[in-house]
Each structure stands twice: as structure tokens, then as C-alpha cells.
Write a protein that holds these residues in place. Structure first.
Motif, short mmCIF file in Angstrom:
data_model
loop_
_atom_site.label_atom_id
_atom_site.label_comp_id
_atom_site.label_asym_id
_atom_site.label_seq_id
_atom_site.Cartn_x
_atom_site.Cartn_y
_atom_site.Cartn_z
N GLY A 41 0.77 -1.24 0.00
CA GLY A 41 0.00 0.00 0.00
C GLY A 41 0.80 1.29 0.00
N PRO A 42 1.15 1.82 1.19
CA PRO A 42 1.76 3.14 1.30
C PRO A 42 3.05 3.33 0.51
CG PRO A 42 1.09 2.34 3.46
CD PRO A 42 0.91 1.20 2.51
N LEU A 43 3.80 2.27 0.34
CA LEU A 43 5.08 2.38 -0.39
C LEU A 43 4.89 2.99 -1.77
CD1 LEU A 43 8.17 1.51 -0.68
CD2 LEU A 43 7.25 -0.47 -1.86
N TYR A 44 3.91 2.51 -2.50
CA TYR A 44 3.72 2.92 -3.89
C TYR A 44 3.28 4.38 -3.99
CZ TYR A 44 3.81 -2.12 -4.06
OH TYR A 44 4.19 -3.44 -3.88
N GLU A 45 2.53 4.84 -2.99
CA GLU A 45 2.05 6.22 -2.97
C GLU A 45 3.16 7.19 -2.60
OE1 GLU A 45 -1.01 5.98 -0.11
OE2 GLU A 45 -2.26 4.61 -1.29
N SER A 46 4.20 6.70 -1.93
CA SER A 46 5.25 7.59 -1.42
C SER A 46 6.28 7.98 -2.47
CB SER A 46 5.95 6.93 -0.24
OG SER A 46 6.68 5.78 -0.65
N VAL A 78 0.22 -4.42 -9.85
CA VAL A 78 -0.90 -3.53 -10.18
C VAL A 78 -0.66 -2.15 -9.61
CG1 VAL A 78 -3.37 -3.12 -9.86
CG2 VAL A 78 -2.54 -5.44 -10.32
N GLN A 79 -0.27 -2.09 -8.33
CA GLN A 79 -0.03 -0.78 -7.71
C GLN A 79 1.20 -0.10 -8.30
OE1 GLN A 79 -1.01 0.10 -3.64
NE2 GLN A 79 -1.26 -2.07 -3.21
N ALA A 80 2.22 -0.88 -8.62
CA ALA A 80 3.41 -0.28 -9.22
C ALA A 80 3.06 0.38 -10.56
CB ALA A 80 4.48 -1.34 -9.42
N LYS A 81 2.25 -0.30 -11.35
CA LYS A 81 1.86 0.26 -12.65
C LYS A 81 0.91 1.45 -12.49
CE LYS A 81 2.52 -4.13 -15.04
NZ LYS A 81 1.87 -5.32 -15.65
N GLU A 82 0.01 1.37 -11.52
CA GLU A 82 -0.93 2.47 -11.29
C GLU A 82 -0.20 3.76 -10.90
OE1 GLU A 82 -3.65 1.17 -8.31
OE2 GLU A 82 -4.97 0.13 -9.74
N HIS A 83 0.92 3.62 -10.21
CA HIS A 83 1.68 4.79 -9.77
C HIS A 83 2.88 5.08 -10.69
CE1 HIS A 83 -0.61 3.80 -6.10
NE2 HIS A 83 -0.52 5.10 -5.85
#
Length: 323
Positions: free
Chosen positions: A59-64, A84-89
Motif C-alpha cells: 500500500g503506502p510504499l507505492y504512494e510515497s 498492479v499498484q506499481a503500474k498504477e503509480h
């Protein structure tokens, strides 16, 4: 000009400290492996890259991290990263192939040897003042089934076959030309089907990636195929093995032994409290250290920084991109 900031989780920093400390063009900052404090540190330092170990991040890692920032694995496996989160960010995810295969392959053979020659048991008895002998087993002429013929699996095959005289059988769903595998890796026989080849194994080692398809790859059905005299070696990923089923096989005399460097829960914690692998005499355990040699860690740290520098100069085609 302010140097670009790279956060490296503390354990990985210690493994490659000499390399990281000598990086004069980057500000390398050790950080916690826990996700929330790590994410806070990334934001605080305005880091553009983070170097991670084997922990899972959700979670928070990708947003940071900023867009086009770097998530670098200190190693090869990347099952702890959420694609998924890596690509989204819009983050690059990189690893370090080709630098630690030899270290992992060596550990695989050493673990097998520890089981076959009762090294851990005899060491324990010697320290307790007991002078006794236990018959061991030789590798020469035995059938070693290698599951997964990637770089590590092939290296294990070469050492076991050419170095110890074992008869190596290979299993891989992407099986290539057997003639080439025989010549280069000493593989005598190969199949795409586990059930076709595993029943012959005296030793069976796992060298496949961890993903949804391979979760609990070695389950009760696959364990049931193995001879009761066989041993298992796993230096790949803990999620490949159903540890409850493995415990039952070992405790019930259906499998002779297991040597493990990776686990479902790390640090190790039994999946079921009454099925603790540490209580079994026919198990050898190490704490996910198969790639942790001074030489391999130096190579990994150097490759990590090389990839990060390629990102800074926008030489993306040279990076070891995972996704």
C-alpha cells in the motif's frame, strides 16, 4: 546540486554497505523494512528510489514514490511487489538477474549434503559430548530431480551431475531442447510433467518463481508421489510448499528429510502451531541465506546502483526491468 536520494532497507544496506557507502553520486539512506515507516522516510527525504528485500509491500510504499520512481529488489524474486499498484503509480520495478545464481546453487548442494551426511545431527551430538556414527548417503548415482530449469536450476544440475556424479532429471513447463540440456547441464532426462518424473527422485529441489499459479506447488498430492526415502531441498520461495502437508509427510515417514532456506512466514513461524518443522529431527533449516555471500551481495548492490543510474540518465533499455 542536491544528490538524488535512494532509500535502502537496513538489512540490504548492511549486505552491500561497502558498495552503497562508496556511491558518491547518490545519497544512500538506510531505512526500515516495515512499510509505513519506510513510506514516511521516502516522503521525508523525497527519495526517487527504494531498494527492498523479500518483504511484502501492499500500500503506502507505492504512494510515497514519485511517478517514474524506482522500486529495486535486492535480488531476483519480486513476489513481494504488487505489480498492479506499481503500474498504477507509474513506477519502474527492477531486479538483479545473473549475479546470485551461483551462491543459491551452492547452498542447495550444501543443504542436500547436510541432510544426506547427517551433518547437523552429528554436530549437535558432538557438542553434547556424544561420539557416535550415522550412516550417510552418497550423491553419486542418485537421481536428483530439479524442478525449474532457469539459471539456478541449470547451475544446480551442472554441479550435481558433473561435480558429484548424480543422475539429474529436469522438470520445466517451458522445456527446451533436451540434447542441449544434456551437454551443458548434464541432465539425463526431462519432462514438462511433475507426476511423470518426480517418483524417481532421491533428491528433489525447487527452483521456480513464486506466483499465484505456483502457490503450494508442492502440496499433499505432489508429495505423495515421492519415495519415502526421498529428500526435499527448497532454496526458492517458501510459498511453493504446503508446510502443513510437508510436516505430515516428514513426521509420518512418507518423506525421509527436508532442507529448507525459505518459508511461508519469514522469520519462520509454523503455519499450524502443532506442525512446527523445527521439532522434527529429519529437517535442516537456514534463515533465507542462500544468496547471502559477501561476493553475491557485492554484485547485487553494484547491479542495483547500475540500474538506478540508468534510470537517472533515462537509459531504460539497459535496465533490468521486471515491469
Amino acid at each position: 546540486m542536491k544528490k538524488p536520494v535512494v532509500i535502502v532497507t537496513e538489512l540490504e544496506y548492511r549486505k552491500g554497505e561497502a558498495v552503497f557507502a562508496s556511491a558518491s553520486d547518490l545519497e544512500i539512506v538506510p531505512g526500515p523494512s516495515a512499510e509505513e515507516p519506510l513510506a514516511r522516510l521516502i516522503r521525508e527525504k523525497k527519495a526517487f528510489a527504494v531498494v527492498l528485500g523479500v518483504e511484502k509491500y501492499g500500500g503506502p510504499l507505492y504512494e510515497s514514490l514519485p511517478a517514474y520512481g524506482i522500486i529495486a529488489r535486492f535480488g531476483v524474486g519480486y513476489d513481494g511487489i504488487d505489480p498492479v499498484q506499481a503500474k498504477e503509480h507509474a513506477l519502474f520495478v527492477i531486479n538483479t538477474p545473473g549475479v546470485l545464481e551461483g551462491a543459491v546453487a551452492e547452498q542447495t548442494l550444501f543443504l542436500a549434503g547436510a541432510l544426506l551426511r547427517n551433518i547437523a545431527l552429528l554436530d549437535k551430538k558432538m557438542r553434547a559430548g556424544t561420539w557416535t556414527t550415522h550412516l550417510g548417503t552418497e550423491l553419486k548415482g542418485k537421481i536428483w530431480v530439479v524442478i525449474g530449469l532457469g539459471a539456478i536450476g541449470k547451475q544446480v544440475s551442472r554441479i550435481a551431475s558433473f561435480g558429484f556424479g548424480a543422475r539429474v532429471f529436469g522438470c520445466d513447463t517451458r522445456l527446451s531442447d533436451l540434447k542441449d540440456l544434456k551437454k551443458v547441464c548434464g541432465i539425463e532426462s526431462a519432462s514438462k510433467d511433475y507426476f511423470e518424473i518426480a517418483s524417481a527422485a532421491d533428491m528433489l529441489s525447487l527452483h521456480i518463481p513464486a506466483n499465484r499459479k505456483t502457490h503450494h506447488y508442492l502440496n499433499s498430492d505432489r508429495l505423495r508421489v515421492l519415495k519415502s526415502s526421498a529428500i526435499l531441498i527448497n532454496t526458492a520461495r517458501g510459498s511453493l510448499v504446503d508446510e502443513d502437508a510437508l510436516y505430515d509427510a516428514l513426521a509420518g515417514g512418507k518423506l525421509a528429510g527436508a532442507a529448507l532456506d525459505v518459508y511461508q512466514n519469514e522469520p519462520y513461524r509454523p503455519v499450524h502451531p502443532k506442525k512446527d518443522l523445527r521439532t522434527l529431527p529429519n529437517v535442516v533449516l537456514t534463515p533465507h541465506t542462500s544468496s547471502s555471500t559477501a561476493e553475491a551481495c557485492k554484485r547485487v548492490a553494484e547491479r542495483v546502483l547500475q540500474n538506478i543510474r540508468y534510470a537517472r540518465t533515462k537509459e531504460y533499455q539497459k535496465m533490468d526491468l521486471v515491469f
